[in-house]
Design an enzyme around this catalytic site. Structure first.
Site, PDB file in Angstrom:
ATOM      1  CG  ASN A   1      10.825   4.673  -0.336  1.00 36.01           C
ATOM      2  OD1 ASN A   1      11.452   3.748   0.162  1.00 36.01           O
ATOM      3  ND2 ASN A   1       9.869   4.478  -1.239  1.00 36.01           N
TER       4      ASN A   1
ATOM      5  CB  VAL B   1      -0.957   0.007   1.208  1.00 40.02           C
ATOM      6  CG1 VAL B   1      -1.773   1.294   1.235  1.00 40.02           C
ATOM      7  CG2 VAL B   1      -1.889  -1.194   1.151  1.00 40.02           C
ATOM      8  CB  ALA B   2       1.996   3.475   1.955  1.00 39.57           C
ATOM      9  CG  MET B   3       8.659   1.832   0.967  1.00 40.32           C
ATOM     10  SD  MET B   3       8.737   0.663   2.355  1.00 40.32           S
ATOM     11  CE  MET B   3      10.361   1.075   3.020  1.00 40.32           C
TER      12      MET B   3
ATOM     13  CD  GLU C   1       3.952   4.587   5.020  1.00 43.97           C
ATOM     14  OE1 GLU C   1       5.168   4.406   5.210  1.00 43.97           O
ATOM     15  OE2 GLU C   1       3.097   3.721   5.247  1.00 43.97           O
TER      16      GLU C   1
END
Length: 591
Positions: free
Chosen positions: A204, A200-202, A228
């Site tokens: 970074n 779904v999300a990262m 995040e």
């Protein structure tokens, strides 16, 4: 070593695991201890689990090819040679050449672009672990949504992204700063990736990756981005030194996420979202068993085991419950916020183990240390870390009762015998509910499936047409109920959903359920009709699901992405196996 002393070095590449090899380099005997030196590794890389190439028809705009990387947990070793452990952090720089019309972005604090040469230069000035080096390139255009934030998306998605996030990201960043101290990464930008993005999300640094499929589900979008944002402090600035203690990033980030949502969205909403996730935790525990070692916070990582296999809800929610328990020992969450600010300041840009956190906690609150709270019977810190099973303490969610109680009441009306469908249907208008209320209700119905035929028929009569107009997080849950109850009148909606969806998180759970029950032939038919629109990695995973107990399915031909391969010089949630439907539906992984 000075350039004049440059010399070739002896090296070897040895088998290590099925997800990488080890590079061993012998240093010159003349090199003195603590003497600075530089090693240049010249290499090329081909297809690997970190790098995802997309043809134009796998993007949202269908106009240009696309590529992105996903390094968590240990995939970036297929992107560039690295010390692929969260215990090692370093700065990095990168040079990337791309065709005209392709925008390149990286998780870096500085970047420049030479239009004449088509070359991008990136530099990350703060030390990060290897898994946080990330790259994306494609038909991306930007729009500012705050003084230090912009969204990047394909042109067809950008207006929606702006409308959802304008002014919001700065609000969340400011709330986080008020709790945990300055945001240290400069910019907080967001890039929306095609549905092939495997999680779904990262988080970074400087450039959060989000799957574009989540844009239609406002409340999930909010939670995923705030999670995040929280990782900017917990995970990115201070990182777990070993994959065996991922809760140090995920549990703390989940706690911080809920402190931020309490400040910006209210306590009731935060409690509702927490109830939804804890329901999922107990569901996963029932599936795996309370004695399963993966339910420990300190999981033993056997040699050769991919750390990504340890990503589960215990990492997030049991870790959160332990952090919540620590906050309650302080008596006031604001006192615990002060401790976390000091913890970040002490350990930022380093990696830690659990003992670092717990020693810092006890030293920050000497009165608690004197009370020996770490050895309180039944709640020992050691037991929190190494006992299997559910959390020893769960949070008080009474502030969410105004949102949670109507869900519990409606569920009881639909599952109490004899069924009074009229009373159940008229008790509440779910079109006025929050998304998390609706998914909590549907999840509980899903847990109780298969339901009596009369109940599923009345549920369909009452809600099916209403749910058609709701977001995908809601629709997939209703469709799973349809599948698990073999309710054929609504099966055409399952087909339509799978014809439209290209995302792993919205296809795998349905195929898992279809193949577990009596509808495998239906699943095969839909797959044959839709496989051309799926990324090869996802197609392979679904084929593995479909071929359990069958002869292998024929595959359609796939070709490499038609894009000039960028040359890269690096100077300074992948999916090796199919997850189960329940883990995908419940974890909704935001790494």
């Amino acid at each position: 070593m000075a350039a004049s002393h440059a010399c070739p070095l002896v090296f070897r590449v040895d088998p290590f695991t099925d997800y990488g090899s080890s590079l061993t380099i012998s240093l010159p005997a003349a090199l003195q201890p603590h003497q600075p030196f530089q090693i240049i590794v010249r290499y090329t890389t081909t297809d690997g689990p970190a790098i995802w190439w997309l043809d134009p028809d796998l993007t949202c705009g269908n106009t240009k090819p696309f590529v992105f990387t996903q390094g968590h947990s240990v995939c970036n070793r297929s992107f560039f040679p690295c010390f692929d452990t969260p215990a090692v952090k370093c700065t990095y720089s990168a040079t990337v050449k791309a065709p005209a019309g392709i925008q390149v972005l990286m998780s870096a604090t500085q970047s420049t672009y030479s239009e004449e040469e088509g070359v991008y230069q990136f530099y990350m000035e703060y030390p990060v672990p290897a898994y946080l080096v990330a790259l994306v390139a494609g038909d991306l255009i930007p729009a500012d949504v705050g003084p230090r934030s912009r969204v990047w998306a394909e042109p067809c998605l950008l207006p929606t992204a702006i409308s959802k996030l304008s002014g919001m990201v700065e609000r969340w960043l400011s709330a986080a700063e008020s709790l945990y101290g300055p945001y240290i990464w400069g910019r907080y930008d967001i890039v929306f990736l095609p549905p092939s993005f495997p999680i779904v999300a990262m988080e970074n640094p400087c450039l959060t990756f989000i799957i574009s499929s989540i844009l239609e589900s406002d409340e999930f979008l909010i939670i995923d981005i705030i999670h995040e944002v929280a990782h900017s402090w917990f995970g990115n600035a201070v990182t777990n030194a070993t994959w065996e203690e991922m809760w140090l990033s995920e549990g703390l980030a989940t706690y911080a996420q809920r402190r931020i949502t309490t400040e910006t969205c209210g306590a009731a909403f935060t409690c509702l979202e927490t109830a939804f996730r804890l329901d999922a935790l107990h569901r996963q525990m029932k599936l795996l068993g309370e004695d399963n070692p993966v339910s420990k916070l300190q999981v033993k990582l056997e040699p050769g085991v991919n750390p990504s296999n340890l990503m589960n809800l215990f990492t997030y929610e049991k870790g959160y419950c332990f952090v919540y328990y620590l906050s309650q020992l302080c008596g006031d969450p604001k006192h615990f916020d002060s401790f976390l600010r000091a913890y970040i300041e002490k350990y930022k840009f380093t990696s830690v183990v659990a003992q670092d956190l717990l020693d810092s906690f006890l030293n920050f609150f000497p009165e608690l240390k004197e009370q020996c709270v770490d050895n309180k019977e039944g709640l020992e810190f050691e037991r929190w870390l190494n006992a299997t099973g559910p959390p020893l303490v769960e949070p008080d969610l009474s502030q969410g009762s105004s949102l949670i109680r109507p869900v519990e009441t409606l569920f009881k009306l639909w599952t109490t015998e004899p069924l009074d469908a009229v009373a159940a249907a008229s008790s509440v208008d779910i079109t006025k509910w929050r998304t998390f209320q609706t998914v909590l209700f549907l999840d509980r119905l899903l847990d109780g499936s298969p339901l009596p035929h009369e109940v599923i028929k009345k549920l369909s009569d009452c809600y099916s047409s209403q749910l058609d107009s709701m977001n995908a997080e809601i629709r997939i849950r209703w469709l799973q109920i349809v599948v698990r109850n073999d309710y054929h009148p609504d099966l055409y909606k399952v087909r339509h959903f799978l014809e439209y969806q290209m995302s792993r998180m919205y296809t795998i759970p349905l195929y898992e359920d279809l193949c577990t029950g009596t509808l495998k032939s239906f699943a095969l038919e839909v797959f044959y009709q839709t496989q051309h629109q799926l990324h090869p990695n996802l197609r392979k995973t679904i084929q593995q699901i479909l071929t359990q107990g069958l002869n292998p399915l024929p595959t359609i031909d796939t070709t490499a992405v038609a894009i000039d391969t960028p040359t890269m010089v690096l100077e300074d949630k992948p999916s090796e196996a199919a997850n189960s439907a329940i883990s995908l539906r419940d974890v909704n992984v935001s790494a």
